[in-house]
Each structure stands twice: as C-alpha cells, then as structure tokens.
Enzyme design. Structure first.
Site, mmCIF file in Angstrom:
data_model
loop_
_atom_site.group_PDB
_atom_site.id
_atom_site.type_symbol
_atom_site.label_atom_id
_atom_site.label_comp_id
_atom_site.label_asym_id
_atom_site.label_seq_id
_atom_site.Cartn_x
_atom_site.Cartn_y
_atom_site.Cartn_z
ATOM 1 C CG ASP A 120 -1.453 3.144 6.400
ATOM 2 O OD1 ASP A 120 -2.314 3.614 5.639
ATOM 3 O OD2 ASP A 120 -0.732 3.851 7.140
ATOM 4 C CD GLU B 250 -2.548 1.811 -3.003
ATOM 5 O OE1 GLU B 250 -3.787 1.855 -2.908
ATOM 6 O OE2 GLU B 250 -1.782 2.291 -2.153
ATOM 7 C CG ASP C 167 -1.772 1.239 1.316
ATOM 8 O OD1 ASP C 167 -2.374 1.601 0.298
ATOM 9 O OD2 ASP C 167 -1.834 1.857 2.405
#
Length: 391
Positions: free
Chosen positions: A371, A290, A185
C-alpha cells in the site's frame, strides 16, 4: 465570492409540514405531466424540436387553470422542476444518465427547490429562517448564515426530519500554504494509505449497529407477515375488509426504527469523512488520489460490501469541492500498475495477488509495503501531471 451549500435542520409546525408535503406532490405532478407531454409530443412528431425550460414554464399557467390546486404551490419550485427535467434530458442525450423516469410518491427522497425573489429567503432572527410560503420557522445550524442567499432546497427524510439546503454566496477562505504534497491510495482494510507512510483506519459503523439492526429487521419481517395475513380480514366484524400496511402501527414503528438506524450509520460515516478530508486539505497543498472505478470493483461479491462501506466516491467528491474552496490542488491519476512498480527504481515486478501485502524488488532489493509503495507511485504520477498542467 464563491457559491456554497449550507445544510440546516428546520423545525416546521403542523401547518408548515402539510404545505411542504403538498408542495412535494405539486412538483412531482408537474414533473410527470411535462415528461408525459414531451414523450407524446415526440411520438406524434419525430421532427419536433426539443422544448427548453423557458417553453415548459410558459405551459404552467395553462396547467394551473386545468388543475387549480397547483396555484397553492410555491411558483418558483414548479419552474425549477421544469429546469431539472430539461437537465435530465440533456444528461440522457450526452449518455451520462438513463432516460428520465416518472416519479412516485413512494420515493425515499422528497424535495423541492425555491429561488430567492425580493428577499423572500432570509434569516429573520437568530435561530429563525423565513422561507417562501412557509413563513418563519426555527432552524439549527453549526455555522452562521451569510446575507446573500440564492435559493433553498427543502428536503424531508424517511424519519420525518426536515432540512433546508441554502445556496449562499460566501467569501473565499484560503488555508495557509504548507508546501506539502501527499499521494493517497484507497484501501479495504484501511480507508486511506498516504505516501508519508501513514494509514487512516476504516471504521465499520454498520457493524457497530449490526445487532440492533438485525433485531429490528426481524421484528419488521414478522410484523409485516402478520399484517399481510390480517389485511383482508376484519376479525372484530368478521368480514372481508381491504387494509393497507400503513394501517398497522406496529409495522410503521418497525419501519421507522430500521430507517433511524440506517440514518445514524450514514450520519456517522459522513461526519468521519468530513473530519478526514478537512484535515487533509488543511495539511497539504497538493493531494493526489487514484481514479478508481468502484462500480467495476464491486462486481467482486467477496469485497463488494467492504468497498461500498469505504465510500471512495464520497471522499473524492469532498476533496474536490474542499480543494476548490480553500485554494488547494487535487489531481486524479490512473492507478494502473501502481502496486507492482517499484517506487524506488521503477522496476515492474508483475502482478501480485491481493494476499501479497509485502514484496522486495529483485532489481534494487528494496522491501516494499504494497500500500505504501502504491501511494508513493500515485504521488509521483500526480506531481508529473501537475507539472505538465503548469507548463
């Protein structure tokens, strides 16, 4: 065998520097001439077919007769200029980039590319490289240069550093399999957050150099302002005499110092990202990231500087080619709702503000770090995509 780019630092002498500078001008002139010709051709005849690189190369002999100084340039670099112009038009037609622009000699980046023909690009000795029309010059590299070289791109930075980017054929190197996978992330306070609940910290290299940068930028502003007052007046002869900023050595020195600080920050950041991405590729067989639209996120002016310093696009680029080189797999997933769905039970808890860093799932009562939870959801999505591709 795979194609790789190897960047080496070269040290040309004065004569070689002069040739490189002239070749920059020749390639820039050919680009502008061909671009202007294609624009006029389209205006005069809207039904005229699009010219490919081969057709543009056939126009080079006539252009050299009209401008004899073009014969001094490296010939394949002019052909590569035509190829790049055609590719720029193709990207414009595919709506990936804007319309090709005319080039200026004041552009920050200057480069030209030459093809390898009859072994005119090769390693002449241990620390010496032979390049087309430049001859033999000294270079420095952290890796040995393979025998097969396809092309070379000569680049010059604003700080008067010269580099040669060699396109070489190298044997495919595959890292050993670890059967490990990780979801990553992208963050602002931390650079990367892994699904294994490990955080890779961010390093603000720009802040380390902020005071030095501030001092030299102030000096540059003062010196430029003073130079502008003196540009039209010769105080010694007391006459009006137009001058340029390049005539003021103190302005040039301040510009050079500011550029050196910027270059140092960029090099430090690049080195840090290389260390991180290489470590990730070595330790994990499947890496899931991502697919963020950083350009849209930078519209938030409060976070734009921090997001730009994270260099998410550069991380993705490095992971893409390193996974391809070393036999690993990279999957990009849509980050939609990854921070609000419980990674334990899949419950959607709704949108959370950025200030909310921890929350508990009302359905399974699992306490989440925002997160870490997003990284685990990213990994789950990536595993699903990888399984579908295999099937």
């Amino acid at each position: 065998m795979t194609l790789k780019g190897l960047k080496v630092r070269i040290y040309p002498n004065k004569k070689q520097k002069l040739f490189v500078q002239c070749n920059f001008g020749c390639t820039r002139f050919v680009w502008n001439q061909m671009l202007g010709m294609m624009i006029e051709r389209h205006k005069n005849n809207l039904d005229a077919p699009f010219l490919n690189a081969f057709a543009l190369n056939n126009l080079l002999p006539a252009l050299k007769k009209e401008y004899p100084w073009l014969k001094e340039a490296e010939s394949t670099s002019l052909q590569n200029t035509n190829h790049d112009l055609v590719e720029a038009f193709k990207k414009f037609f595919n709506q990936k980039h804007g319309f090709p622009k005319f080039k200026s000699k004041k552009q920050f980046k200057q480069s030209y590319q030459s093809k390898c023909v009859n072994q005119n690009i090769k390693q002449a000795a241990l620390h010496y490289l032979k390049l087309p029309k430049l001859g033999v010059l000294r270079f420095r590299s952290g890796k040995p240069i393979p025998e097969t070289i396809k092309s070379v791109t000569i680049r010059k930075t604003f700080t008067d550093h010269y580099f040669a980017v060699l396109l070489v054929e190298d044997e495919s190197q595959v890292f050993r399999k670890t059967n490990a996978c990780i979801g990553l992330d992208f963050g602002v306070s931390d650079l990367l957050i892994g699904s294994d609940e490990q955080k890779i910290p961010r390093v603000r290299f720009d802040k380390r150099q902020s005071q030095k940068m501030h001092d030299w930028q102030k000096r540059l502003a003062r010196r430029r302002l003073q130079a502008q007052k003196e540009m039209a007046w010769d105080r010694h002869n007391k006459v009006l005499q137009p001058r340029k900023l390049s005539d003021f050595k103190n302005v040039q020195k301040a510009q050079l110092m500011v550029a050196k600080i910027h270059e140092k920050i960029a090099n430090q950041r690049q080195n840090y990202l290389h260390q991180i991405t290489t470590k990730l590729v070595k330790s994990d067989d499947l890496i899931v990231i991502e697919d963020l639209k950083a350009k849209n996120m930078m519209r938030n002016h409060k976070l734009a500087r921090a997001i730009a310093n994270q260099a998410w696009g550069e991380i993705r680029r490095m992971l893409t080619y390193k996974c391809a080189w070393y036999g690993k797999k990279l999957v990009r997933v849509n980050p939609y709702k990854t921070s609000q769905i419980c990674s334990h039970c899949g419950h959607d808890d709704g949108k959370h503000e950025l200030a909310v860093r921890e929350w508990s799932c009302p359905q399974c009562e699992t306490h989440h770090d925002r997160d870490f939870n997003a990284a685990k959801n990213i990994l789950t999505l990536g595993l699903g995509q990888a399984l579908v591709k295999e099937l």
